[in-house]
Design an enzyme around this catalytic site. Structure first.
Site, PDB file in Angstrom:
ATOM      1  N   GLU A   1       4.509   3.582  -2.098  1.00 25.61           N
ATOM      2  CA  GLU A   1       3.089   3.814  -2.379  1.00 25.61           C
ATOM      3  C   GLU A   1       2.315   3.758  -1.076  1.00 25.61           C
ATOM      4  O   GLU A   1       2.481   2.839  -0.284  1.00 25.61           O
ATOM      5  CB  GLU A   1       2.572   2.733  -3.333  1.00 25.61           C
ATOM      6  CG  GLU A   1       1.101   2.827  -3.654  1.00 25.61           C
ATOM      7  CD  GLU A   1       0.650   1.742  -4.636  1.00 25.61           C
ATOM      8  OE1 GLU A   1       1.408   1.429  -5.580  1.00 25.61           O
ATOM      9  OE2 GLU A   1      -0.438   1.202  -4.428  1.00 25.61           O
TER      10      GLU A   1
ATOM     11  N   GLU B   1       4.652  -4.581  -6.150  1.00 23.79           N
ATOM     12  CA  GLU B   1       3.510  -5.326  -5.599  1.00 23.79           C
ATOM     13  C   GLU B   1       3.394  -6.770  -6.067  1.00 23.79           C
ATOM     14  O   GLU B   1       2.343  -7.197  -6.553  1.00 23.79           O
ATOM     15  CB  GLU B   1       2.206  -4.574  -5.868  1.00 23.79           C
ATOM     16  CG  GLU B   1       2.105  -3.296  -5.097  1.00 23.79           C
ATOM     17  CD  GLU B   1       0.694  -2.740  -4.998  1.00 23.79           C
ATOM     18  OE1 GLU B   1      -0.181  -3.119  -5.800  1.00 23.79           O
ATOM     19  OE2 GLU B   1       0.479  -1.917  -4.097  1.00 23.79           O
TER      20      GLU B   1
END
Length: 191
Positions: free
Chosen positions: A110, A18
C-alpha cells in the site's frame, strides 16, 4: 482463504495488515501461528507479514526494521510489508525503508502519493523517489486506492463507479490516478 485459493499460483496471503499499538513480538507470534495454517493448505504460498506501526517497519512508533532482523518470523517464503504515503513519509521513513531493503525481503502492499490519511496534496516527487528505489531493488508495490471516494488518493473522480465508468483512458481519473496509471504502464519497461 487458503482452502479456497490453494490451487492458484497467483495468490498472495497478507496477514496483519497495518498492525499498530502492538509489539513486534505479538505480530511475530501471530505470524508463526497463522503461516503454518496457510502452509497446511497451500505449501508454496507467499505470505506477506505486516510490520509494526501501520506497516511502517515500526518507524511511525519510533522503532525500525532492526526489531525484525533481531527476531525474524520463523517461516520460509515470507516477505515483510511496508506502507508509505509520499507527502507524509519522506526523510526518516524513506531512509529506514532503504536500510531495511538491504536486510529484509519487502513488499509494498500500500502506498499513496498524498498524506497518510489518503488525502491532501500529492507529492509526486517523493512518490517517484520511492518507486525509483523500489525498481532498483526489485521491490514490488501496490497503490492505494482504486476507488472513487472523496479523497485525493482515490484513482477515480467521485461517481465514476456508481455510474459504471468510464474506466478506460484518463477522463475519469484524479491526478493521483493518472499519475499511477502512467507508472503502471511503464513499470518494468526501463522507461
Amino acid at each position: 482463504m487458503a482452502s479456497v485459493h490453494a490451487d492458484k499460483d497467483n495468490v498472495l496471503y497478507e496477514i496483519a495488515n497495518e498492525p499498530n499499538g502492538v509489539s513486534w513480538g505479538a505480530i511475530k507470534g501471530y505470524a508463526e501461528e497463522v503461516v503454518p495454517v496457510i502452509r497446511a493448505r497451500d505449501p508454496e504460498a507467499l505470505v506477506l507479514v505486516g510490520t509494526r506501526a501501520w506497516s511502517s517497519l515500526g518507524v511511525s512508533e519510533g522503532s525500525d526494521h532492526t526489531e525484525i532482523t533481531a527476531a525474524p518470523v520463523a517461516a520460509d517464503n515470507i516477505m515483510y510489508v511496508y506502507h508509505f504515503y509520499a507527502a507524509s513519509h519522506d526523510g526518516v521513513h524513506f531512509d529506514a525503508f532503504r536500510r531495511a531493503a538491504r536486510e529484509l525481503p519487502l513488499f509494498v502492499t500500500e502506498f499513496g502519493t498524498q498524506e497518510y490519511t489518503g488525502d491532501g496534496p500529492d507529492d509526486f516527487g517523493s512518490a517517484q523517489a520511492y518507486l525509483d528505489f523500489m525498481a532498483e531493488e526489485q521491490i514490488s508495490w501496490v497503490n492505494w486506492n482504486f476507488s472513487d471516494d472523496f479523497r485525493s488518493g482515490a484513482a477515480f473522480e467521485p461517481g465514476t463507479c456508481h455510474f459504471g465508468g468510464p474506466f478506460a483512458g484518463t477522463g475519469a481519473l484524479k491526478p493521483a490516478g493518472e499519475w499511477i496509471r502512467d507508472r503502471i504502464r511503464t513499470s518494468g519497461t526501463g522507461a
